[in-house]
Motif scaffolding. Sequence first.
Motif, PDB file in Angstrom:
ATOM      1  N   UNK A   1      -3.511   4.352  88.504  1.00 25.11           N
ATOM      2  CA  UNK A   1      -2.116   3.645  88.552  1.00 25.11           C
ATOM      3  C   UNK A   1      -0.969   4.199  88.226  1.00 25.11           C
ATOM      4  N   UNK A   2       0.377   3.815  88.643  1.00 24.97           N
ATOM      5  CA  UNK A   2       1.636   4.327  88.130  1.00 24.97           C
ATOM      6  C   UNK A   2       2.419   5.062  89.246  1.00 24.97           C
ATOM      7  N   UNK A   3       1.707   5.217  90.296  1.00 24.14           N
ATOM      8  CA  UNK A   3       2.577   5.857  91.384  1.00 24.14           C
ATOM      9  C   UNK A   3       3.464   5.115  91.682  1.00 24.14           C
ATOM     10  N   UNK A   4       4.620   5.672  92.688  1.00 25.73           N
ATOM     11  CA  UNK A   4       5.741   5.028  93.282  1.00 25.73           C
ATOM     12  C   UNK A   4       6.543   5.812  93.866  1.00 25.73           C
ATOM     13  N   UNK A   5       7.774   5.494  94.281  1.00 28.98           N
ATOM     14  CA  UNK A   5       8.790   6.262  95.110  1.00 28.98           C
ATOM     15  C   UNK A   5       9.799   6.582  94.114  1.00 28.98           C
ATOM     16  N   UNK A   6      10.195   7.704  94.023  1.00 27.64           N
ATOM     17  CA  UNK A   6      11.356   8.350  93.055  1.00 27.64           C
ATOM     18  C   UNK A   6      12.067   9.323  93.793  1.00 27.64           C
ATOM     19  N   UNK A   7      13.169   9.617  93.088  1.00 27.98           N
ATOM     20  CA  UNK A   7      13.961  10.740  93.878  1.00 27.98           C
ATOM     21  C   UNK A   7      13.733  12.028  93.139  1.00 27.98           C
ATOM     22  N   UNK A   8      13.981  13.100  93.847  1.00 26.89           N
ATOM     23  CA  UNK A   8      13.797  14.423  93.278  1.00 26.89           C
ATOM     24  C   UNK A   8      14.411  14.540  91.802  1.00 26.89           C
ATOM     25  N   UNK A   9      13.737  15.176  90.805  1.00 27.06           N
ATOM     26  CA  UNK A   9      14.177  15.555  89.470  1.00 27.06           C
ATOM     27  C   UNK A   9      13.934  14.209  88.435  1.00 27.06           C
ATOM     28  N   UNK A  10      13.208  13.140  89.127  1.00 27.98           N
ATOM     29  CA  UNK A  10      12.869  12.091  88.164  1.00 27.98           C
ATOM     30  C   UNK A  10      11.525  12.240  87.841  1.00 27.98           C
ATOM     31  N   UNK A  11      11.061  11.364  86.976  1.00 25.08           N
ATOM     32  CA  UNK A  11       9.892  11.391  86.294  1.00 25.08           C
ATOM     33  C   UNK A  11       8.849  10.017  86.552  1.00 25.08           C
ATOM     34  N   UNK A  12       7.581  10.276  86.473  1.00 23.07           N
ATOM     35  CA  UNK A  12       6.510   9.289  86.647  1.00 23.07           C
ATOM     36  C   UNK A  12       5.350   9.852  85.890  1.00 23.07           C
ATOM     37  N   UNK A  13       4.701   8.499  85.351  1.00 23.49           N
ATOM     38  CA  UNK A  13       3.496   8.761  84.481  1.00 23.49           C
ATOM     39  C   UNK A  13       2.376   7.727  85.169  1.00 23.49           C
ATOM     40  N   UNK A  14       1.357   8.776  85.470  1.00 25.23           N
ATOM     41  CA  UNK A  14       0.203   8.076  86.202  1.00 25.23           C
ATOM     42  C   UNK A  14      -0.827   7.932  84.967  1.00 25.23           C
ATOM     43  N   UNK A  15      -1.765   6.819  85.176  1.00 23.71           N
ATOM     44  CA  UNK A  15      -2.766   6.483  84.344  1.00 23.71           C
ATOM     45  C   UNK A  15      -4.129   6.374  85.018  1.00 23.71           C
ATOM     46  N   UNK A  16      -5.152   6.728  84.128  1.00 24.24           N
ATOM     47  CA  UNK A  16      -6.527   6.439  84.803  1.00 24.24           C
ATOM     48  C   UNK A  16      -7.100   5.618  83.968  1.00 24.24           C
ATOM     49  N   UNK A  17      -7.778   4.635  84.048  1.00 31.11           N
ATOM     50  CA  UNK A  17      -8.850   4.034  83.224  1.00 31.11           C
ATOM     51  C   UNK A  17     -10.183   4.008  83.634  1.00 31.11           C
ATOM     52  N   UNK A  18     -11.099   4.578  82.907  1.00 36.04           N
ATOM     53  CA  UNK A  18     -12.536   4.849  83.055  1.00 36.04           C
ATOM     54  C   UNK A  18     -13.296   3.525  82.622  1.00 36.04           C
ATOM     55  N   UNK A  19     -14.236   3.002  83.487  1.00 36.60           N
ATOM     56  CA  UNK A  19     -15.033   1.804  82.938  1.00 36.60           C
ATOM     57  C   UNK A  19     -16.028   2.089  81.992  1.00 36.60           C
ATOM     58  N   UNK A  20     -16.389   3.472  81.727  1.00 38.74           N
ATOM     59  CA  UNK A  20     -17.447   3.411  80.654  1.00 38.74           C
ATOM     60  C   UNK A  20     -17.098   4.551  79.831  1.00 38.74           C
ATOM     61  N   UNK A  21     -17.198   4.379  78.528  1.00 34.61           N
ATOM     62  CA  UNK A  21     -16.780   5.149  77.449  1.00 34.61           C
ATOM     63  C   UNK A  21     -17.808   6.794  77.389  1.00 34.61           C
ATOM     64  N   UNK A  22     -18.811   6.743  78.132  1.00 35.21           N
ATOM     65  CA  UNK A  22     -19.662   7.765  78.138  1.00 35.21           C
ATOM     66  C   UNK A  22     -18.902   8.990  79.056  1.00 35.21           C
ATOM     67  N   UNK A  23     -17.931   8.592  79.776  1.00 36.09           N
ATOM     68  CA  UNK A  23     -17.089   9.804  80.330  1.00 36.09           C
ATOM     69  C   UNK A  23     -16.459  10.478  79.274  1.00 36.09           C
ATOM     70  N   UNK A  24     -16.135   9.981  77.990  1.00 32.45           N
ATOM     71  CA  UNK A  24     -15.565  10.858  77.122  1.00 32.45           C
ATOM     72  C   UNK A  24     -16.068  12.095  76.690  1.00 32.45           C
ATOM     73  N   UNK A  25     -17.365  12.113  77.115  1.00 27.81           N
ATOM     74  CA  UNK A  25     -18.195  13.349  76.909  1.00 27.81           C
ATOM     75  C   UNK A  25     -18.120  14.668  78.220  1.00 27.81           C
ATOM     76  N   UNK A  26     -17.173  14.002  79.303  1.00 27.85           N
ATOM     77  CA  UNK A  26     -17.035  14.798  80.410  1.00 27.85           C
ATOM     78  C   UNK A  26     -15.545  15.299  80.594  1.00 27.85           C
ATOM     79  N   UNK A  27     -15.563  16.376  81.039  1.00 29.93           N
ATOM     80  CA  UNK A  27     -14.159  17.084  81.572  1.00 29.93           C
ATOM     81  C   UNK A  27     -13.595  16.001  82.717  1.00 29.93           C
ATOM     82  N   UNK A  28     -12.213  15.998  82.871  1.00 33.24           N
ATOM     83  CA  UNK A  28     -11.443  15.030  83.755  1.00 33.24           C
ATOM     84  C   UNK A  28     -10.244  15.845  84.261  1.00 33.24           C
ATOM     85  N   UNK A  29      -9.808  15.278  85.431  1.00 32.43           N
ATOM     86  CA  UNK A  29      -8.849  16.064  86.258  1.00 32.43           C
ATOM     87  C   UNK A  29      -8.027  15.041  86.802  1.00 32.43           C
ATOM     88  N   UNK A  30      -6.969  15.709  87.558  1.00 34.53           N
ATOM     89  CA  UNK A  30      -6.313  15.059  88.362  1.00 34.53           C
ATOM     90  C   UNK A  30      -6.061  15.948  89.601  1.00 34.53           C
TER      91      UNK A  30
END
Length: 123
Positions: free
Chosen positions: A6-35
């Motif tokens: 979540x967190x996407x949107x329409x912005x102008x050049x030079x502005x900022x956004x913060x994307x978030x990713x929620x994972x359903x299982x805590x076991x993923x904490x043992x794994x690498x992650x990426x965008x």
Amino acid sequence: VQLQASGGGLVQAGESLRLSCEVSRRTASNNGMAWFRQPPRKEREFVAGINWRGGGTGYADSVKGRFTISRDNAKSTMTLQMTNLKPEDTALYYCAVARKSFYSERLAEYAYWGQGTQVTVSS
């Protein structure tokens, strides 16, 4: 394992956004992650990755110095802080969980993918 980006949107050049990713299982904490991101009519590409403990991170050259990846294993979340956005950052952004403890730039190394969140940067 399910991922919700979540967190996407329409912005102008030079502005900022913060994307978030929620994972359903805590076991993923043992794994690498990426965008990853997929610009219009292009291949999906690596943007930023983080190892399971968060101690190691990596970025595509095109986003170095502008994007910051982080994770909170206690909350099973990962974020991508994007600053100084450019029109060429326009893409559908995906979060992913790796098969191993370390992130990779290769799509095939990821077992689980979120549904994507659209980022559009106007000039």
